[in-house]
Design a protein around this motif. Structure first.
Motif, mmCIF file in Angstrom:
data_model
loop_
_atom_site.group_PDB
_atom_site.id
_atom_site.type_symbol
_atom_site.label_atom_id
_atom_site.label_comp_id
_atom_site.label_asym_id
_atom_site.label_seq_id
_atom_site.Cartn_x
_atom_site.Cartn_y
_atom_site.Cartn_z
ATOM 1 N N ARG A 9 4.380 8.871 -5.347
ATOM 2 C CA ARG A 9 4.160 8.535 -6.760
ATOM 3 C C ARG A 9 4.898 7.260 -7.133
ATOM 4 N N SER A 10 6.092 7.076 -6.586
ATOM 5 C CA SER A 10 6.852 5.861 -6.903
ATOM 6 C C SER A 10 6.137 4.616 -6.381
ATOM 7 N N LEU A 11 5.334 4.783 -5.352
ATOM 8 C CA LEU A 11 4.604 3.663 -4.768
ATOM 9 C C LEU A 11 3.162 3.577 -5.271
ATOM 10 N N ALA A 12 2.760 4.512 -6.117
ATOM 11 C CA ALA A 12 1.370 4.596 -6.560
ATOM 12 C C ALA A 12 1.101 3.716 -7.775
ATOM 13 N N ASP A 13 1.688 2.557 -7.772
ATOM 14 C CA ASP A 13 1.489 1.612 -8.866
ATOM 15 C C ASP A 13 1.400 0.214 -8.267
ATOM 16 N N PRO A 73 14.433 -0.830 4.621
ATOM 17 C CA PRO A 73 13.444 -1.714 5.242
ATOM 18 C C PRO A 73 12.320 -0.952 5.943
ATOM 19 N N GLU A 74 12.588 0.283 6.370
ATOM 20 C CA GLU A 74 11.541 1.063 7.033
ATOM 21 C C GLU A 74 10.401 1.420 6.070
ATOM 22 N N LEU A 75 10.602 1.187 4.791
ATOM 23 C CA LEU A 75 9.518 1.357 3.826
ATOM 24 C C LEU A 75 8.332 0.465 4.192
ATOM 25 N N MET A 76 8.609 -0.690 4.749
ATOM 26 C CA MET A 76 7.524 -1.594 5.140
ATOM 27 C C MET A 76 6.736 -1.016 6.311
ATOM 28 N N ASP A 77 7.394 -0.248 7.181
ATOM 29 C CA ASP A 77 6.676 0.443 8.262
ATOM 30 C C ASP A 77 5.705 1.468 7.677
ATOM 31 N N LEU A 78 6.161 2.181 6.646
ATOM 32 C CA LEU A 78 5.304 3.155 5.977
ATOM 33 C C LEU A 78 4.083 2.464 5.367
ATOM 34 N N LEU A 79 4.305 1.342 4.706
ATOM 35 C CA LEU A 79 3.190 0.626 4.090
ATOM 36 C C LEU A 79 2.236 0.048 5.135
ATOM 37 N N ALA A 81 1.679 1.468 8.028
ATOM 38 C CA ALA A 81 0.936 2.640 8.497
ATOM 39 C C ALA A 81 -0.163 3.000 7.493
ATOM 40 N N ALA A 82 0.130 2.886 6.216
ATOM 41 C CA ALA A 82 -0.879 3.156 5.189
ATOM 42 C C ALA A 82 -2.044 2.176 5.316
ATOM 43 N N GLU A 83 -1.742 0.914 5.567
ATOM 44 C CA GLU A 83 -2.805 -0.080 5.756
ATOM 45 C C GLU A 83 -3.677 0.285 6.957
ATOM 46 N N ALA A 84 -3.058 0.787 8.017
ATOM 47 C CA ALA A 84 -3.824 1.198 9.195
ATOM 48 C C ALA A 84 -4.742 2.370 8.858
ATOM 49 N N VAL A 85 -4.247 3.316 8.078
ATOM 50 C CA VAL A 85 -5.080 4.455 7.666
ATOM 51 C C VAL A 85 -6.238 3.960 6.810
ATOM 52 N N VAL A 93 -11.420 5.901 0.839
ATOM 53 C CA VAL A 93 -10.382 6.039 -0.179
ATOM 54 C C VAL A 93 -10.806 5.325 -1.459
ATOM 55 N N ALA A 94 -11.363 4.137 -1.331
ATOM 56 C CA ALA A 94 -11.797 3.384 -2.511
ATOM 57 C C ALA A 94 -12.892 4.110 -3.267
ATOM 58 N N LEU A 95 -13.713 4.900 -2.569
ATOM 59 C CA LEU A 95 -14.807 5.625 -3.195
ATOM 60 C C LEU A 95 -14.427 7.038 -3.617
ATOM 61 N N CYS A 96 -13.189 7.444 -3.363
ATOM 62 C CA CYS A 96 -12.727 8.786 -3.718
ATOM 63 C C CYS A 96 -12.961 9.033 -5.208
ATOM 64 N N PRO A 97 -13.639 10.136 -5.565
ATOM 65 C CA PRO A 97 -13.941 10.384 -6.973
ATOM 66 C C PRO A 97 -12.701 10.683 -7.827
#
Length: 105
Positions: A9-13, A73-79, A81-85, A93-97
């Motif tokens: 949620r903290s990153l959902a903006d 800094p490992e937050l960037m690894d998480l991001l 990984a999200a880009e890879a997903v 994901v973009a079409l998720c209702p």
């Protein structure tokens, strides 16, 4: 599960993600961020406070200035990984209702 929900949620903006991306390149003052992101000081400060409350960024004072930086800094690894997903799922994901572009618009 609650800590993971809070993290995402903290990153959902978009603004907070832009701040995190910018801070991944090095520390910055609020005035630097407002100029680079084209946002009001109050908006940037509000989002920095959220990221600080979550322990993702912190600041150091130098005179009357505060310099913000990522604490994890490992937050960037998480991001990354999200880009890879996102790449792997294509436009699903973009079409998720529930959370996709139609909802955001």
């Amino acid at each position: 599960m609650t800590p993971a929900v809070a993290l995402f949620r903290s990153l959902a903006d978009e603004t907070r993600l832009r701040i995190v991306q910018r801070l991944s390149r090095g520390e910055a003052r609020v005035v630097d961020l407002t100029g680079e992101l084209g946002m009001a000081q109050s908006t940037v400060s509000k989002h920095l406070a959220c990221l600080r409350d979550c322990g993702l960024v912190d600041y150091r004072a130098e005179g009357r200035q505060s310099f913000y930086a990522l604490t994890r800094p490992e937050l960037m690894d998480l991001l990354q990984a999200a880009e890879a997903v996102l790449t792997a799922t294509g436009s699903a994901v973009a079409l998720c209702p529930t959370y996709g572009e139609a909802v955001a618009g």
